[in-house]
Write a protein that holds these residues in place. Sequence first.
Motif, PDB file in Angstrom:
ATOM      1  N   UNK A 134       0.833  -1.204   0.000  1.00  0.00           N
ATOM      2  CA  UNK A 134       0.000   0.000   0.000  1.00  0.00           C
ATOM      3  C   UNK A 134       0.869   1.256   0.000  1.00  0.00           C
ATOM      4  N   UNK A 135       1.897   1.269   0.828  1.00  0.00           N
ATOM      5  CA  UNK A 135       2.793   2.431   0.882  1.00  0.00           C
ATOM      6  C   UNK A 135       3.515   2.634  -0.448  1.00  0.00           C
ATOM      7  N   UNK A 136       3.984   1.541  -1.035  1.00  0.00           N
ATOM      8  CA  UNK A 136       4.731   1.640  -2.289  1.00  0.00           C
ATOM      9  C   UNK A 136       3.859   2.123  -3.443  1.00  0.00           C
ATOM     10  N   UNK A 137       2.611   1.692  -3.475  1.00  0.00           N
ATOM     11  CA  UNK A 137       1.741   2.070  -4.598  1.00  0.00           C
ATOM     12  C   UNK A 137       1.405   3.553  -4.598  1.00  0.00           C
ATOM     13  N   UNK A 138       1.659   4.235  -3.521  1.00  0.00           N
ATOM     14  CA  UNK A 138       1.465   5.680  -3.489  1.00  0.00           C
ATOM     15  C   UNK A 138       2.567   6.416  -4.244  1.00  0.00           C
ATOM     16  N   UNK A 139       3.695   5.717  -4.492  1.00  0.00           N
ATOM     17  CA  UNK A 139       4.841   6.377  -5.125  1.00  0.00           C
ATOM     18  C   UNK A 139       5.337   5.659  -6.376  1.00  0.00           C
ATOM     19  N   UNK A 140       5.435   4.329  -6.330  1.00  0.00           N
ATOM     20  CA  UNK A 140       5.976   3.567  -7.449  1.00  0.00           C
ATOM     21  C   UNK A 140       4.896   3.397  -8.522  1.00  0.00           C
ATOM     22  N   UNK A 141       5.250   3.639  -9.774  1.00  0.00           N
ATOM     23  CA  UNK A 141       4.258   3.611 -10.848  1.00  0.00           C
ATOM     24  C   UNK A 141       3.698   2.215 -11.105  1.00  0.00           C
TER      25      UNK A 141
END
Length: 257
Positions: free
Chosen positions: A236-243
């Motif tokens: 969830x945290x990564x999907x806020x930044x990683x495309x």
Amino acid sequence: MHQRQRKILELLQVGPLRIKTAAAQLGVTEMTLRRDLRELEARKLVLPVRGGAIPHPARYEPEPASPDRLECQFALAEALFLRIFPVDTVFIGTGSTTLALAKLVARRNRHPMTVVTHSLAVASALFQSHCKVILLGGELRNNSLDLVGPVAERNLEEYHVDWLISGCDGARADYGFYTSDVSLSNLERKSIGIADRVAVLTESSKFGRRALTRFAAPREIDLLVTDSALSDSDERKLRQAVLEIIKVPLPAPTGEA
């Protein structure tokens, strides 16, 4: 192979061999030692360098891997290969997972392409493949067959690639990707600047693991390829930044039906 040559290989397991020091340790002349090194080079066991020798890249693996871990690394490499290849230009960084990708590229790629790397192991894996390989110059790390330092960083500035493919020693979903070597981290940061897109190829077990220095924030990564054991919270945290995130199913442990 005689006993002295076996001793030379034992010395190389500790670190790069210096001719003057090793000759004194072995009780032989420098000329004798150089002759031994030429014989070992012919067998692709050592690679002569200025003033000494290092293990031959053809015999090198960055770290030992269990069969299960090796299978996972190649599964990640396969997913990345299918996602972005063919590609015209790529920078492949150092590490056991990126080395798995290089070996896969050597076997599977039939598209003319250029690979830039600072890893002797990656360059060796791509020998006699369909790839044109550009190996950066620089300073050899003490614990890994990679070239780093100011010379490598300056050389890197001369190139531009479609994709940068990097591994990591540790990762935090909310903060970024880490390596344990400052010189390597500096090179990794600069390599991001020469790439149109950036991919990180790493096992989920690296998340939550601490390492010395961060080389990339999540927002600087276009594609993350990891395994399906990545936690929901980290995802969830990564999907806020990683495309884009690709989660690869973990292979069944060895011995399971």
